[in-house]
Design a protein around this motif. Structure first.
Motif, PDB file in Angstrom:
ATOM      1  N   THR A 257       0.839  -1.207   0.000  1.00 58.32           N
ATOM      2  CA  THR A 257       0.000   0.000   0.000  1.00 58.32           C
ATOM      3  C   THR A 257       0.872   1.254   0.000  1.00 58.32           C
ATOM      4  N   ARG A 258       1.905   1.273   0.838  1.00 57.97           N
ATOM      5  CA  ARG A 258       2.775   2.453   0.889  1.00 57.97           C
ATOM      6  C   ARG A 258       3.632   2.559  -0.373  1.00 57.97           C
ATOM      7  N   PHE A 259       3.972   1.431  -0.974  1.00 61.18           N
ATOM      8  CA  PHE A 259       4.661   1.431  -2.271  1.00 61.18           C
ATOM      9  C   PHE A 259       3.784   2.107  -3.318  1.00 61.18           C
ATOM     10  N   ALA A 260       2.491   1.748  -3.332  1.00 61.65           N
ATOM     11  CA  ALA A 260       1.559   2.325  -4.300  1.00 61.65           C
ATOM     12  C   ALA A 260       1.307   3.802  -4.012  1.00 61.65           C
ATOM     13  N   PRO A 281      -3.605   5.641 -13.391  1.00 64.24           N
ATOM     14  CA  PRO A 281      -3.781   4.373 -14.097  1.00 64.24           C
ATOM     15  C   PRO A 281      -2.540   3.477 -14.078  1.00 64.24           C
ATOM     16  N   SER A 282      -1.355   4.081 -13.991  1.00 60.61           N
ATOM     17  CA  SER A 282      -0.116   3.287 -14.045  1.00 60.61           C
ATOM     18  C   SER A 282       0.145   2.486 -12.784  1.00 60.61           C
ATOM     19  N   VAL A 283      -0.642   2.703 -11.706  1.00 55.45           N
ATOM     20  CA  VAL A 283      -0.360   1.998 -10.464  1.00 55.45           C
ATOM     21  C   VAL A 283      -0.596   0.499 -10.614  1.00 55.45           C
ATOM     22  N   SER A 284      -1.538   0.085 -11.455  1.00 61.08           N
ATOM     23  CA  SER A 284      -1.798  -1.338 -11.646  1.00 61.08           C
ATOM     24  C   SER A 284      -0.578  -2.044 -12.207  1.00 61.08           C
ATOM     25  N   ASN A 285      -0.016  -1.485 -13.273  1.00 64.55           N
ATOM     26  CA  ASN A 285       1.176  -2.082 -13.865  1.00 64.55           C
ATOM     27  C   ASN A 285       2.355  -2.054 -12.910  1.00 64.55           C
ATOM     28  N   MET A 286       2.459  -1.000 -12.089  1.00 67.17           N
ATOM     29  CA  MET A 286       3.566  -0.883 -11.139  1.00 67.17           C
ATOM     30  C   MET A 286       3.506  -2.003 -10.105  1.00 67.17           C
ATOM     31  N   ILE A 287       2.320  -2.270  -9.558  1.00 61.41           N
ATOM     32  CA  ILE A 287       2.159  -3.315  -8.547  1.00 61.41           C
ATOM     33  C   ILE A 287       2.321  -4.691  -9.164  1.00 61.41           C
ATOM     34  N   MET A 288       1.677  -4.922 -10.295  1.00 60.85           N
ATOM     35  CA  MET A 288       1.750  -6.248 -10.922  1.00 60.85           C
ATOM     36  C   MET A 288       3.156  -6.553 -11.415  1.00 60.85           C
ATOM     37  N   GLY A 289       3.870  -5.522 -11.879  1.00 63.16           N
ATOM     38  CA  GLY A 289       5.244  -5.735 -12.318  1.00 63.16           C
ATOM     39  C   GLY A 289       6.138  -6.197 -11.188  1.00 63.16           C
ATOM     40  N   LEU A 290       5.944  -5.618  -9.983  1.00 62.22           N
ATOM     41  CA  LEU A 290       6.732  -6.034  -8.827  1.00 62.22           C
ATOM     42  C   LEU A 290       6.357  -7.452  -8.404  1.00 62.22           C
TER      43      LEU A 290
END
Length: 440
Positions: A257-260, A281-290
């Protein structure tokens, strides 16, 4: 030989030419720099000269005439015309010597002792293993916690989410996982945690035995969003170093959560439009990429078993970060505040939690035990209000009668710590009041 490799790596990083620019404007925390845009790339770091000392920053946008830079610290003392040096994209060089150490997201030691970098420098945002060549999930891991050895099994290479509100026992459960789960190395990302919690976690919660096989990468809540976001990437890069050696790595992230939220601050400052609840919108790709970087490695390498904690405000499982992770991971564990308030720890809500390693992670007999326990807990949860209100009449529903009879034992079972998976299933059989027998 290792020292020579380290020296050679440092020499290879020396640049014969350095590039400099000047601060053009400062507005709402975003700094415009001229003179670097023809050499720089998005994601490169720069060093800005202040009246006293230097300020690190990262390039988050480029125009034909300037680079848009987000600072990593306070900008007091910064003026228009200040000198800016281009440092290019940062890299990190993990080493086996990092085990037992506490580092920041740039690979610098935080425990007051020197830290030698490894021979190979890695980028922070590497690609996940190829989906076609990576192996399948491995065997079941002993955790030392009966509920995870039985009802919610964890297998090598699995990625699960730990969903909890504040003060429900999330950090305590993560520390128990760090101590109890079978792994060669434990990599812990402490993203945006309170500063006072770090030493307490290391010395008291984790202890010398847990720290002996752990690497902690931390960026406390007072650090800039750039550093907090990089903490998650740095920790995963360290985990990949050990995975590529063929080791089994346990990766713990507290919290995604804090990463996002850190990414949200950066994206909004860079001009990305907000979407649901302010997240871009880019937060989804950021979390899924990690998350995709964890999991089973390709043939010849090890695995990264990932446990990603999610801080859900008001226990809202449909908030954006929780919703993204729940659909990405191989299982989710829900910690319930009502369970914690009646004194049962870990406060795992078994009915709302799922491990997608089942049924493959258990034998037919074990799956039958798990199914019976979950059915009893589910039946009790469905009728709990009626039972507590005194409206339940014994004998009216055989299924509910059994659930009421078994609930105290099953509720106590969830708190049990066991030395092995076999002991955990023995305790589950006892809770179900079944004779202890050989498992298939």
């Amino acid at each position: 030989m290792d020292k020579l490799d380290s020296i050679a790596r440092r020499l290879s990083q020396l640049r014969l030419v350095t590039y400099h620019g000047r601060v053009q404007s400062i507005r709402a925390g975003l700094i415009s720099v001229e003179g670097l845009n023809d050499r720089a790339s998005v994601g490169d770091r720069v060093r800005i000269a202040l009246t006293e000392g230097d300020l690190g920053a990262e390039i988050v946008g480029l125009t034909p005439r300037s680079a848009q830079v987000l600072p990593e610290g306070p900008i007091e003392g910064l003026s228009v015309g200040a000198a800016v040096e281009l440092l290019f994209a940062p890299r990190i060089a993990p080493s086996d010597d990092w085990i037992g150490r506490i580092i920041d997201p740039f690979g610098q030691p935080l425990d007051g002792r020197p830290l030698r970098p490894g021979p190979v420098a890695r980028g922070f945002r590497s690609e996940a293993p190829d989906a076609v060549t990576r192996r399948r999930l491995g065997g079941r891991l002993a955790t030392g916690l009966a509920v995870f050895d039985t009802l919610l099994p964890l297998v090598a290479g699995q990625r699960i989410g730990l969903f909890a509100g504040s003060g429900v026992g999330k950090s305590s459960l993560l520390s128990q996982m760090a101590q109890g789960v079978q792994a060669d190395v434990v990599v812990i990302a402490m993203i945006g945690e309170r500063g006072r919690e770090l030493r307490d976690f290391v010395e008291t919660t984790l202890g010398p035995e847990g720290m002996a096989r752990a690497v902690i990468v931390t960026a406390t809540s007072d650090r800039s969003p750039l550093v907090r976001r990089r903490c998650g990437w740095a920790a995963m890069t360290v985990a990949e170093h050990f995975r590529d050696q063929g080791r089994h790595v346990l990766f713990l992230a507290d919290s995604i959560t804090r990463f996002a939220e850190a990414h949200r601050e950066i994206a909004l400052a860079a001009g990305e439009p907000p979407s649901y609840r302010g997240f871009p919108p880019s937060v989804s790709n950021m979390i899924m990429g990690l998350a995709e970087r964890a999991g089973p490695g390709p043939e010849g390498s090890g695995d990264i078993t990932g446990i990603f904690s999610v801080l859900v405000a008001g226990s809202d499982m449909d908030e954006p970060v929780a919703d993204i992770l729940r659909g990405t991971l191989d299982g989710h564990v829900v910690l319930d505040r009502a369970i914690a308030e009646r004194g049962r720890y870990p406060a795992v809500d078994v009915v709302r939690s799922v491990s997608r390693s089942l049924p493959d992670a258990a034998s037919a007999v074990e799956n039958a035990l798990i199914a019976r326990a979950r059915a009893a807990l589910g039946a009790y949860a469905d009728s709990e209000l009626m039972i507590r209100a005194g409206l339940y009449a014994p004998g009216s529903d055989a299924r509910l009668d059994e659930a009421v009879r078994l609930f105290p034992q099953l509720d106590d079972f969830v708190t049990r710590r066991c030395a092995s998976v076999a002991d955990s299933f023995g305790a589950l059989e006892a809770a179900l009041r079944l004779p202890l027998r050989a498992r298939a």
